[in-house]
Write a protein that holds these residues in place. Structure first.
Motif, mmCIF file in Angstrom:
data_model
loop_
_atom_site.group_PDB
_atom_site.id
_atom_site.type_symbol
_atom_site.label_atom_id
_atom_site.label_comp_id
_atom_site.label_asym_id
_atom_site.label_seq_id
_atom_site.Cartn_x
_atom_site.Cartn_y
_atom_site.Cartn_z
ATOM 1 N N THR A 10 -9.384 -24.684 42.341
ATOM 2 C CA THR A 10 -8.764 -23.985 41.128
ATOM 3 C C THR A 10 -8.558 -22.280 41.277
ATOM 4 O O THR A 10 -7.632 -21.681 41.006
ATOM 5 N N TYR A 11 -9.599 -21.835 42.005
ATOM 6 C CA TYR A 11 -9.735 -20.394 42.248
ATOM 7 C C TYR A 11 -8.279 -19.872 43.008
ATOM 8 O O TYR A 11 -7.642 -19.029 42.996
ATOM 9 N N ARG A 12 -8.036 -20.796 44.159
ATOM 10 C CA ARG A 12 -7.172 -20.490 45.283
ATOM 11 C C ARG A 12 -5.736 -20.706 44.607
ATOM 12 O O ARG A 12 -4.771 -19.795 44.460
ATOM 13 N N GLU A 13 -5.387 -21.620 43.544
ATOM 14 C CA GLU A 13 -4.397 -21.886 43.085
ATOM 15 C C GLU A 13 -3.979 -20.896 41.767
ATOM 16 O O GLU A 13 -3.027 -20.362 41.796
ATOM 17 N N PHE A 14 -5.096 -20.506 41.076
ATOM 18 C CA PHE A 14 -4.851 -18.995 40.199
ATOM 19 C C PHE A 14 -4.470 -17.849 40.986
ATOM 20 O O PHE A 14 -3.727 -17.251 40.562
ATOM 21 N N LEU A 62 -10.455 -11.904 34.340
ATOM 22 C CA LEU A 62 -11.040 -12.604 35.252
ATOM 23 C C LEU A 62 -10.674 -12.199 36.840
ATOM 24 O O LEU A 62 -11.808 -12.454 37.721
ATOM 25 N N LEU A 63 -9.697 -11.603 37.032
ATOM 26 C CA LEU A 63 -9.471 -10.721 38.148
ATOM 27 C C LEU A 63 -10.293 -9.770 38.408
ATOM 28 O O LEU A 63 -10.758 -9.504 39.774
ATOM 29 N N ARG A 64 -10.654 -9.164 37.387
ATOM 30 C CA ARG A 64 -11.912 -7.902 37.975
ATOM 31 C C ARG A 64 -13.472 -8.524 38.055
ATOM 32 O O ARG A 64 -14.124 -7.661 38.251
ATOM 33 N N ARG A 65 -13.523 -9.905 38.009
ATOM 34 C CA ARG A 65 -15.107 -10.191 38.067
ATOM 35 C C ARG A 65 -15.135 -10.974 39.173
ATOM 36 O O ARG A 65 -14.354 -11.532 39.914
ATOM 37 N N LYS A 66 -16.235 -11.076 39.764
ATOM 38 C CA LYS A 66 -16.622 -11.866 41.007
ATOM 39 C C LYS A 66 -16.523 -13.309 40.764
ATOM 40 O O LYS A 66 -17.063 -13.749 39.867
ATOM 41 N N ARG A 67 -16.433 -14.221 41.860
ATOM 42 C CA ARG A 67 -16.160 -15.490 41.850
ATOM 43 C C ARG A 67 -17.626 -16.174 41.173
ATOM 44 O O ARG A 67 -17.542 -17.141 40.250
ATOM 45 N N ASP A 74 -14.178 -20.086 32.145
ATOM 46 C CA ASP A 74 -13.136 -19.352 32.983
ATOM 47 C C ASP A 74 -12.186 -20.330 33.972
ATOM 48 O O ASP A 74 -11.079 -19.982 33.927
ATOM 49 N N TYR A 75 -13.001 -21.212 34.432
ATOM 50 C CA TYR A 75 -12.064 -22.108 35.541
ATOM 51 C C TYR A 75 -11.129 -22.920 34.559
ATOM 52 O O TYR A 75 -9.957 -23.141 35.068
ATOM 53 N N ARG A 76 -11.454 -23.228 33.237
ATOM 54 C CA ARG A 76 -10.748 -23.961 32.397
ATOM 55 C C ARG A 76 -9.215 -22.937 32.247
ATOM 56 O O ARG A 76 -8.270 -23.732 32.128
#
Length: 116
Positions: A10-14, A62-67, A74-76
């Motif tokens: 999900t993170y990669r696709e985002f 989301l972009l400004r936060r650490k994974r 958030d993932y949703r």
């Protein structure tokens, strides 16, 4: 698939779908073009912020936060962004899209189709 694999995918696709930097997206969301496109929950006359514009603000966060700080919610939202960008890109109009509501709507969701 384990929870970690799903989150990683999900993170990669985002991060592939969102090609605008937080500062760039923030500046875009201030423009009149950004504010005039998209679906409003209460209908156009209901005023308020469009769904895409609201999403843009969430994307910046989301972009400004650490994974490690990302929640299931958030993932949703990340999955929602990926789905929107994919569907919208499939509807690309012909011709120059530079000044189109199609492009502006995508940009509200963090994707500028003119960027390589």
């Amino acid at each position: 698939m384990s929870r970690g694999d799903e989150g990683r995918d999900t993170y990669r696709e985002f991060t592939e779908a969102v090609n605008m930097k937080p500062v760039e997206l923030s500046k875009w969301l201030e423009t009149d073009e950004s504010k005039q496109v998209g679906w409003h929950k209460g209908g156009r006359s209901g005023g308020g912020e469009s769904v895409g514009h609201e999403s843009g603000r969430k994307i910046i966060n989301l972009l400004r936060r650490k994974r490690a700080e990302l929640s299931e919610g958030d993932y949703r939202h990340m999955r929602k962004v990926v789905g929107y960008v994919r569907r919208h890109m499939a509807q690309r109009p012909s011709g120059d899209v530079r000044d189109t509501k199609w492009r502006w709507s995508l940009m509200n969701w963090g994707h500028d189709p003119l960027k390589r």
